[in-house]
Design a protein around this motif. Structure first.
Motif, mmCIF file in Angstrom:
data_model
loop_
_atom_site.group_PDB
_atom_site.id
_atom_site.type_symbol
_atom_site.label_atom_id
_atom_site.label_comp_id
_atom_site.label_asym_id
_atom_site.label_seq_id
_atom_site.Cartn_x
_atom_site.Cartn_y
_atom_site.Cartn_z
ATOM 1 N N GLU A 104 0.838 -1.205 0.000
ATOM 2 C CA GLU A 104 0.000 0.000 0.000
ATOM 3 C C GLU A 104 0.873 1.255 0.000
ATOM 4 O OE1 GLU A 104 -2.616 -0.173 3.353
ATOM 5 O OE2 GLU A 104 -3.902 -1.709 2.460
ATOM 6 N N GLN A 105 1.942 1.259 0.803
ATOM 7 C CA GLN A 105 2.839 2.409 0.847
ATOM 8 C C GLN A 105 3.537 2.611 -0.494
ATOM 9 O OE1 GLN A 105 5.334 1.387 4.169
ATOM 10 N NE2 GLN A 105 3.921 2.231 5.677
ATOM 11 N N LEU A 106 3.937 1.510 -1.132
ATOM 12 C CA LEU A 106 4.579 1.599 -2.444
ATOM 13 C C LEU A 106 3.619 2.187 -3.473
ATOM 14 C CD1 LEU A 106 6.901 1.023 -4.394
ATOM 15 C CD2 LEU A 106 5.982 -1.301 -4.647
ATOM 16 N N GLN A 107 2.373 1.731 -3.483
ATOM 17 C CA GLN A 107 1.387 2.271 -4.418
ATOM 18 C C GLN A 107 1.177 3.762 -4.189
ATOM 19 O OE1 GLN A 107 -2.064 -0.209 -3.883
ATOM 20 N NE2 GLN A 107 -1.253 -1.855 -5.154
ATOM 21 N N HIS A 108 1.140 4.181 -2.922
ATOM 22 C CA HIS A 108 0.961 5.601 -2.613
ATOM 23 C C HIS A 108 2.165 6.401 -3.123
ATOM 24 C CE1 HIS A 108 -0.515 9.107 -0.506
ATOM 25 N NE2 HIS A 108 0.666 9.245 0.065
ATOM 26 N N ALA A 109 3.370 5.879 -2.908
ATOM 27 C CA ALA A 109 4.578 6.580 -3.379
ATOM 28 C C ALA A 109 4.587 6.678 -4.905
ATOM 29 C CB ALA A 109 5.824 5.855 -2.883
ATOM 30 N N GLN A 110 4.143 5.628 -5.581
ATOM 31 C CA GLN A 110 4.089 5.660 -7.042
ATOM 32 C C GLN A 110 3.078 6.701 -7.535
ATOM 33 O OE1 GLN A 110 3.331 1.491 -7.742
ATOM 34 N NE2 GLN A 110 5.478 1.061 -8.175
ATOM 35 N N LYS A 111 1.956 6.839 -6.830
ATOM 36 C CA LYS A 111 0.967 7.858 -7.205
ATOM 37 C C LYS A 111 1.571 9.253 -7.033
ATOM 38 C CE LYS A 111 -3.136 5.168 -6.037
ATOM 39 N NZ LYS A 111 -4.269 5.029 -5.103
ATOM 40 N N LEU A 112 2.270 9.474 -5.922
ATOM 41 C CA LEU A 112 2.899 10.779 -5.700
ATOM 42 C C LEU A 112 3.934 11.081 -6.780
ATOM 43 C CD1 LEU A 112 3.394 10.832 -1.834
ATOM 44 C CD2 LEU A 112 1.723 12.101 -3.176
ATOM 45 N N LYS A 113 4.686 10.069 -7.184
ATOM 46 C CA LYS A 113 5.684 10.265 -8.231
ATOM 47 C C LYS A 113 5.004 10.672 -9.535
ATOM 48 C CE LYS A 113 9.257 7.960 -10.858
ATOM 49 N NZ LYS A 113 9.618 6.716 -11.465
ATOM 50 N N LEU A 114 3.892 10.017 -9.871
ATOM 51 C CA LEU A 114 3.163 10.364 -11.100
ATOM 52 C C LEU A 114 2.631 11.795 -11.051
ATOM 53 C CD1 LEU A 114 1.217 7.061 -11.847
ATOM 54 C CD2 LEU A 114 3.129 8.026 -13.125
ATOM 55 N N VAL A 115 2.125 12.198 -9.893
ATOM 56 C CA VAL A 115 1.634 13.573 -9.746
ATOM 57 C C VAL A 115 2.783 14.553 -9.948
ATOM 58 C CG1 VAL A 115 0.703 15.239 -8.088
ATOM 59 C CG2 VAL A 115 -0.353 13.000 -8.321
ATOM 60 N N GLY A 116 3.945 14.249 -9.365
ATOM 61 C CA GLY A 116 5.121 15.109 -9.529
ATOM 62 C C GLY A 116 5.556 15.206 -10.978
ATOM 63 N N GLU A 117 5.553 14.068 -11.676
ATOM 64 C CA GLU A 117 5.934 14.082 -13.089
ATOM 65 C C GLU A 117 4.938 14.883 -13.922
ATOM 66 O OE1 GLU A 117 6.297 9.951 -14.054
ATOM 67 O OE2 GLU A 117 8.252 9.766 -13.061
ATOM 68 N N PHE A 118 3.659 14.757 -13.606
ATOM 69 C CA PHE A 118 2.633 15.523 -14.314
ATOM 70 C C PHE A 118 2.835 17.022 -14.075
ATOM 71 C CE2 PHE A 118 -1.535 17.626 -14.232
ATOM 72 C CZ PHE A 118 -1.890 17.460 -15.561
ATOM 73 N N ALA A 119 3.063 17.395 -12.815
ATOM 74 C CA ALA A 119 3.256 18.817 -12.495
ATOM 75 C C ALA A 119 4.507 19.361 -13.176
ATOM 76 C CB ALA A 119 3.338 19.003 -10.984
ATOM 77 N N THR A 120 5.556 18.553 -13.273
ATOM 78 C CA THR A 120 6.761 18.982 -13.982
ATOM 79 C C THR A 120 6.442 19.260 -15.442
ATOM 80 O OG1 THR A 120 8.175 17.708 -12.501
ATOM 81 C CG2 THR A 120 9.108 18.299 -14.627
#
Length: 188
Positions: A104-120
């Motif tokens: 669950e923590q890994l999935q949450h971290a992956q979602k945050l990474k995707l949001v960061g990449e989108f914002a970039t």
């Protein structure tokens, strides 16, 4: 045997005559009901055994997870002998729960990474737009009459807007912390 129960679970009382005296009060009611249903279904289908998992409260008050494999031996019509093995699987259950939480923590971290990449990506898009706007502003200033007063008044402005550079900051983990675009009306 009573001695193995004492060693494994830390309890046995004088006068405990049957397994029901030992187990039933220590098994959560929902597990006990499921266990009874599993055994009854095995008997009604004529199975030669069954397997189930349940919890039992030991002498120190903690719940332990058990796996039970039972063999049904028919001695005569309606008379059965049950032979079984129980294994404490508490460590396995704890490990499975830790693995589930880690996933669950890994999935949450992956979602945050995707949001960061989108914002970039969004910030880069706006940086490119601002470069075009600034370029047109410079072209507009070059096409203005040579009148120094008009050029001085318009310096740094385009269509009444004062433009500042769009800035993006990324952390060492390459996620976008902020993207900022500002355009203010020139008060002059």
């Amino acid at each position: 045997s009573p001695e193995s129960l004492r060693r494994e679970f830390g309890f046995i009382r004088e006068g405990d005559a049957t397994d029901d005296d030992i187990y039933s009060p220590r098994i959560p009611p929902e597990d006990l009901q499921r266990m009874d249903e599993t055994a009854a279904n095995a008997f009604s289908r004529g199975d030669n055994g069954y397997q189930q998992e349940f919890r039992i409260r030991v002498a120190d008050g903690t719940l332990r997870h058990m796996s039970e494999q039972v063999r049904i031996i028919s001695l005569e019509s309606g008379v059965y002998n049950l032979v079984g093995v129980q294994v404490d699987i508490s460590d396995r259950k704890r490990t499975e729960e830790m693995l589930r939480k880690t996933e669950e923590q890994l999935q949450h971290a992956q979602k945050l990474k995707l949001v960061g990449e989108f914002a970039t990506g969004v910030a880069n898009y706006f940086n490119n737009l601002m470069a075009v706007v600034k370029g047109y502003g410079k072209l507009a200033m070059q096409s203005m009459p040579a009148d120094a007063a008009a050029r001085t008044k318009s310096r740094g402005a385009f269509c009444g807007l004062k433009l500042e550079t769009v800035t993006t900051r990324t952390s060492s983990s390459a996620t976008l912390h902020s993207a900022r675009t500002r355009a203010r009306r020139d008060s002059s």
